[in-house]
Design an enzyme around this catalytic site. Structure first.
Site, PDB file in Angstrom:
ATOM      1  CE1 TYR A  44      52.352  64.204 111.766  1.00 18.55           C
ATOM      2  CE2 TYR A  44      51.347  62.240 110.841  1.00 18.55           C
ATOM      3  CZ  TYR A  44      51.308  63.592 111.088  1.00 18.55           C
ATOM      4  OH  TYR A  44      50.246  64.343 110.656  1.00 18.55           O
ATOM      5  CG  ASP A  46      50.988  55.958 116.091  1.00 22.06           C
ATOM      6  OD1 ASP A  46      50.275  55.232 115.367  1.00 22.06           O
ATOM      7  OD2 ASP A  46      51.169  57.167 115.882  1.00 22.06           O
ATOM      8  CE  LYS A  58      49.149  56.752 107.478  1.00 23.76           C
ATOM      9  NZ  LYS A  58      50.129  57.273 108.393  1.00 23.76           N
TER      10      LYS A  58
HETATM   11  C1  LIG Z   1      49.694  58.456 109.351  1.00 24.61           C
HETATM   12  C2  LIG Z   1      50.037  58.352 110.780  1.00 24.61           C
HETATM   13  C3  LIG Z   1      49.274  58.977 111.771  1.00 24.61           C
HETATM   14  C4  LIG Z   1      48.161  59.930 111.446  1.00 24.61           C
HETATM   15  O1  LIG Z   1      47.095  59.301 110.825  1.00 24.61           O
HETATM   16  P1  LIG Z   1      46.041  60.243 110.011  1.00 24.61           P
HETATM   17  O2  LIG Z   1      45.019  59.249 109.538  1.00 24.61           O
HETATM   18  O3  LIG Z   1      46.837  60.868 108.916  1.00 24.61           O
HETATM   19  O4  LIG Z   1      45.496  61.226 110.953  1.00 24.61           O
HETATM   20  C5  LIG Z   1      49.589  58.724 113.086  1.00 24.61           C
HETATM   21  N1  LIG Z   1      50.595  57.906 113.413  1.00 24.61           N
HETATM   22  C6  LIG Z   1      51.353  57.285 112.495  1.00 24.61           C
HETATM   23  C7  LIG Z   1      52.432  56.362 112.924  1.00 24.61           C
HETATM   24  C8  LIG Z   1      51.116  57.498 111.142  1.00 24.61           C
HETATM   25  O5  LIG Z   1      51.894  56.907 110.240  1.00 24.61           O
END
Ligand SMILES: *Cc1c(COP(=O)(O)O)cnc(C)c1O
Length: 431
Positions: free
Chosen positions: A145, A240, A268
């Site tokens: 994601y 990511d 995060k």
């Molecule tokens: C949470 C998450 C996102 C998205 O971050 P948001 O602050 O919710 O837009 C993207 N990549 C990963 C791996 C995530 O866990």
């Protein structure tokens, strides 16, 4: 049963004014059923709902609260910063200190741009990789994601098709055709795609340790293999690390596995609980971002002083208390051992994946190495398990496909409670 009348009432009211009653879909408990809890406050390892029920926190705002809730160091930093106004839209000292600290902690990052969410970070990273390479397509891995940007909301094409298809109404086919998907942990599949689309692939983006299909670890040599493939083909390798950054190690998964991506997306933890994201990487790539370079990206509230104060306090703490990672690993190991004992007593052979402070229990006997494996989980059993845990005072992510996050505020007492609740909940799930 716990009384959650106030949450129920708020949820009913919320649905009149907010789509689905929530500001982000997973919060609505749709995949487990029932009403979501409305949260009043949280402190340390515990979160409290509007009916004053206490729960042990294993979501931790989906990652940021690695120190537990309302940590005094972060609270103080925010209070202090707030005295000098909440936003300027002009450069500040803290942004420079923040960028310097990030580049010190994450060795592959030479320059970094702050944004306001993980989604913004990944979207911007892909645009930059495209601008830098002059190529349009990128490879995304199934089950990873990357936020809600159009080019990430792409499902695998059916059958032999490798080009993605829109995974949400509103995402155009024009966008989808530039996202190519492949299964996680299958290097051969990606090699084939690189052959199939010569000189067309700008980037490969992945979660180096997946957390959004449950916790799924990269196979031995997988990340190294991607690194090599990208080097050989002029492809930008993007990790990511919105979830794994500053979590698996001071320098994230890339430090843990000793593989250096060209670019990294953060979110995060980097905001300490404030809405923050960042993307960074090699200098020659990052210098393609405006105003230095031609690739446009901007933000009125980017580098916001309150967000920087919280984020800096968090990163600085982690940087100076590097022993936290070993401690979190040991805490998760204890939880894992307890879960395994419980499974054994019930003659169950379910799969547990864990690394550092991340852990997932899958309701399947299959080992889970990609999204297809994760989908063999028995979701009906998970639902029962989830509600039993909740009723016993343990707040899990309301989906089988999420990792749990252990915060440093979790101590022996909570670990014992979590393990005991797991034993009861497993029995209820299979009963
Ligand atoms: C949470 C998450 C996102 C998205 O971050 P948001 O602050 O919710 O837009 C993207 N990549 C990963 C791996 C995530 O866990």
């Amino acid at each position: 049963m716990k009384t959650i009348e106030t949450s129920k009432n708020l949820f009913a009211k919320a649905q009149n004014y907010i789509p689905g009653g929530v500001n982000s879909p997973v919060r609505a408990f749709k995949s487990v059923g029932g009403d979501p809890l409305f949260i009043k406050k949280a402190k340390g390892a515990y979160i409290y709902d509007e009916d004053d029920n206490a729960y042990i926190e294993l979501i931790n705002s989906w990652g940021p609260m690695i120190l537990g809730h309302a940590h005094p160091i972060i609270e103080e930093a925010v209070k202090e910063a707030a005295k000098s106004s909440l936003s300027f839209g002009a450069p500040t000292r803290k942004e420079v200190e923040m960028a310097e600290l990030i580049t010190e902690m994450v060795s592959s990052v030479e320059k970094v741009r702050m944004v306001n969410s993980g989604t913004e970070a990944t979207m911007s990273a892909i645009r930059l990789a495209r601008g830098y390479t002059g190529k349009d397509k990128f490879i995304k891995l199934e089950g990873c994601y990357h936020g809600h940007g159009d080019s990430f909301l792409i499902a695998a094409g059916s059958g032999a098709a490798t080009l993605g298809v829109p995974d949400s109404p509103g995402v155009t086919e024009g966008t989808a055709k530039d996202t190519i998907t492949a299964p996680f942990n299958d290097l051969k599949a990606i090699e084939n795609l690189v052959d199939q689309f010569p000189n067309q692939i700008a980037a490969i983006m992945l979660e180096p340790v997946a957390g959004n299909m449950g916790c799924v670890l990269p196979k031995e040599g997988y990340l190294e293999g991607l690194r090599k493939l990208c080097d050989q083909n002029g492809i930008v390798l993007i990790f990511d690390e919105v979830m794994t950054g500053f979590r698996l190690a001071r320098g994230g998964a890339q430090e843990f596995f000793d593989v250096q991506p060209d670019m990294t997306a953060f979110g995060k933890i980097i905001g300490g609980g404030m809405p923050v994201g960042a993307y960074g990487g090699k200098k020659d790539i990052m210098d393609f971002v405006s105003p230095q370079g031609p690739v446009y990206q901007a933000g009125t509230l980017s580098g916001n002083p309150i967000a920087m104060a919280a984020g800096y306090a968090m990163l600085n703490y982690l940087n100076q208390n590097n022993d936290i990672y070993e401690r979190l690993t040991q805490k998760v190991q204890k939880i894992r051992d307890g879960f395994e004992d419980n499974l054994k007593k019930l003659n169950l052979n379910y799969t547990i994946n864990s690394l550092g402070s991340m852990i997932s229990l899958f309701f399947t006997e299959k080992s889970v190495e990609n999204f297809e494996d994760a989908k063999t989980s028995d979701i009906e059993k998970f639902k029962k398990y989830f509600h039993s845990m909740l009723n016993q005072g343990v707040y899990l992510a309301p989906s089988q496909y999420e990792s749990l996050f252990i915060s440093d505020a979790i101590e022996e007492e909570e670990i014992h409670k979590i393990i005991a609740a797991n034993g009861v909940a497993l029995k209820e799930a299979i009963g």
